[in-house]
Design a protein around this motif. Sequence first.
Motif: not given
Lengths: 607, 351
Positions: A492-505, A534-547
């Motif tokens: 139910h909480v807002p998931g993260p926002v990504f800005r990916n440049l293609g990296s494993d860091k 990854l910009r985190l937007r809420a607690l608890p951590f969502t599945a996208e954050i796990d990944a």
Amino acid sequence: MTATLAAPATSGGAKTRINDFSIQVATVNGSGSQTANTVLLRAIFQMGVLVSGKNLFPSNIAGLPTWFTIRASAKGYVARKASNEMLILMNPETAKDDIAKADPGALVIYDEPLQLDKLRSDLAYIPVPFQKLVTASCPEPKLHKLVKNMIYVGVAARLLGIDMEEVKKAIAKQLKGKAKAVELNQTACTAGYDWAMENLEDQDHIKVIRDNKTQGLIIVDGNEACALGALFAGVTVVGWYPITPASSLVETFIEYAEEYRKDPKTGKSTVAIVQMEDELASAGVVLSAGWAGARSMTSTAGPGISLMSEFIGMGYYVEAPGVFFNVARTGPSTGLPTRTQQSDVELCAKASHGDTQHINLYPGTMEECFQFSYDAFDLAERFQTPIFVVTDLDLGMQNWSSKPFAYPAKPYDRGKVLNQQQLADMQDWGRYKDVDGDGICYRSLPGTPGGKGAYFTRGSGHNAYAQYSEKPEDYLAVVDRLKRKYETAKTHVPGPVFRNLGSDKGVLAFGSSDPAVIEAQDILAEAGLKTDYLRLRALPFTAEIDAFVKEKKVVYIVEQNRDGQMANLFRETYPEYATKFKSVLHYDGHAIDAKCIVDQITAFEQK
Amino acid sequence: MTTATPSAPNPPATPTNKLGFTKQDYVGSKSTLCAGCGHDAITAQIINAAFESNLEGYRVTKYSGIGCSSKTPAYFINQGWGFNSVHGRMPSIATGASLANRNLINIGISGDGDSMSIGMGQFVHAVRRNIPMIYIIEDNGVYGLTKGQFSATADKGSHLKSGAVNDLPPIDPCTLAIELGCGFVARCFSGNPKQLNTILKAAFAYEGTVVLDIISPCVTFNNHDASTRSYKHVKDHDFPLHDLGFIQYSEVEDVEIPAGQTEIVTFPDGSKVAIKATHEGYDPTDRFGAMKAVHESMAKGEFLTGLLYINPTQPPLPQVLNLVDEPLNSLGEAQLKPSEATLNEIMQALM
Ligand SMILES: Cc1ncc(C[n+]2csc(CCOP(=O)(O)OP(=O)(O)O)c2C)c(N)n1
Ligand code: SF4
């Protein structure tokens, strides 16, 4: 002396920084400089250039030094920039120090009698006879102090190439059409402009050139955005206690409520706002109003959350809704109350004694301040628990440009509340029975007629029927269900926002760090280090954050506190990946800047 | 068919009140307090007064802090909602809920420790705001639940069972409440049910904050001969002020008011209290006189009981805040959420 004026450069020469610079204005607080600085910022904004302003003010009413930085950025970077291309020095107390810290080549506008030009030879000095200009342009001596600041706006406008019509418009806007004040300030500003025109040579170090990046944007601060979110969310009970930097959230709400929350027929109010005697009482009001079915909120900072903590734990355990805004500042204790930090992360995640876990929202933009504030009331009623909206002084009190807020069309979610009929139809109602298996129970509101649904709310042990109990199995049933409820919140909480440049860091940040991280990410990429953000937007951590955590080799957690509080939450949540988390920290009270992030990540990478 | 079966004698009908409820409808769960605790006697009178005042149970909300006294809301009016909160913070719980729904009948129960020590700040400010509630302090001079430490209402020189002597002066909730502008201040003794009953009924008719300090002996930790709050001590030193007669609004026409000796105080809902002053010259509408009388009485070691001060004209908080008549918790999206056009207008102003 009549200056030879070079035509403003229309394209970026090798040295000219077009729409890409920072100005720092040093004044004394209480001198009216805030108005002047906002006018300068607005005028640049009206020239179509993205601009951000940061007020670095002291914890004092009048007489102490204050600095305001204005950053214009053609690329749209709005984080604080540690270096400044122009200084406006109006405060004799700090002038020498400001000069000592100036970046080489900076333009320095200063009050002529301060005679700063002998201090360093690598700066471009622009002495201005402020007193003379004020006396000539303003007939009322008692207003001299106030309009003096407008003169530097005029001088700066001339040097930067800002259209005077835009400056005049900005003054009218800022002073909301108070005719006499508008005229007075416009006159003073023009006096500065004209004087500069006649007496100064033009410069080509920094320039503003008309652009179209701000078309349709608004300028707003986070506290106002949050107040508007609460207004549209239909808050009906507000209990609060003043504290910097959270006061203006409720104060702005009060202004809007005056206009938009009066019954048109009777003039009576649809919201109760009470300034309580302290934060303990504010928390009591919020939770009991929520318990009784109102949408309720408070706004505070770290010291207030500390005082509220006993109540917040009770709210969590008895399952009473309420929205707690925490506009964080630099602490502990009084700390630096007018400086920014993200140092209440762990406090808000777990506020109170016993086992507690709270849903937290971390808006990172003005639109999110608005939207998340709106959503917080839905979450509070859906989850029947205290919800934290965590911002900070940088988001809350500084000027940000933003897209206008989208209308929150989603209807209110009032959660699992049983009305008289539903209660009558129900066979075996228990206040704390997990009927749906999601950890969220059905509640009734005091005052519901019909003779069913009354229950006793208690902070002491209770069973599924809200009866007093000290049985171990009853206690476990409640607290384990509360954990389940927290799990349910993940969807139910807002998931993260990504800005990916293609990296494993990975780079992970939240809240007001966002603009500095984006800029840092670009600088690093230019230097050959790509990152995924990854910009985190809420607690608890969502599945996208796990990944994200699972898949990255390293996760740089950027935050504005000493102890790496968010990193601590990650280590606790993902112990198997604990070594991946590296803290990138900034906590001196100033807003975070890109350079400090770049430097720290670069240092880690070179290890 | 005629029947020879003798008709069983009708069992005496259980009396009901005007709403058709029996007294049983106003009880709560079984008390777990010590047998003989003064708090239980207060609970009994709340039940009686609520029954006689025809309270709609579902509108009653009961708030408390922490203490033996604060447990008692579970023991009366099960038809109403209860909120046993945290130590000393009951007033803020009553404030929030009473603003959320102005139709509630709010009863706050607290102890002398709960209100006069840890909760002093909230007591003071709730009274000052005149929130619509009956604020009952079940005053035993000790912390019952934590086993008998002195509270801030303990008289100077009073002894604990352990022999410890209190060296500090007491705080008096009644004069404090009068000082704070409370419009209904009374003191009772849990051992005088008749007086307590009448005052409670008057309290139910009052719109703002009622402060009711009820001397309520703790039989376990404060009922020995050296205590100033033992049954024996209070019985010997209880000094009742008036004979009170409470008249509900609908009955006003029928009441004969004896001329001369009786004063009638009218409440905003039309109810009246007839006060027959036994104490010569006592005027419960005289604020300074009330303060003086309580202080004089205290100096003599007496507990002046009865309605000490009344001013029925003060507007309660929801009225001061000019709230809409409907309970705030009943307002829906249509009344609360401004339109899209409004948002656009606000956005325009920020451009
Ligand atoms: C924050 C906090 N501190 C201390 C306590 C422990 N405590 C529980 S009840 C109580 C005193 C209650 O005394 P009083 O209000 O006089 O009620 P009584 O038990 O005498 O009726 C105390 C100190 C608590 N529950 N919470
Ligand atoms: S300890 Fe005292 S106050 Fe508590 S229940 Fe027993 S008698 Fe009553």
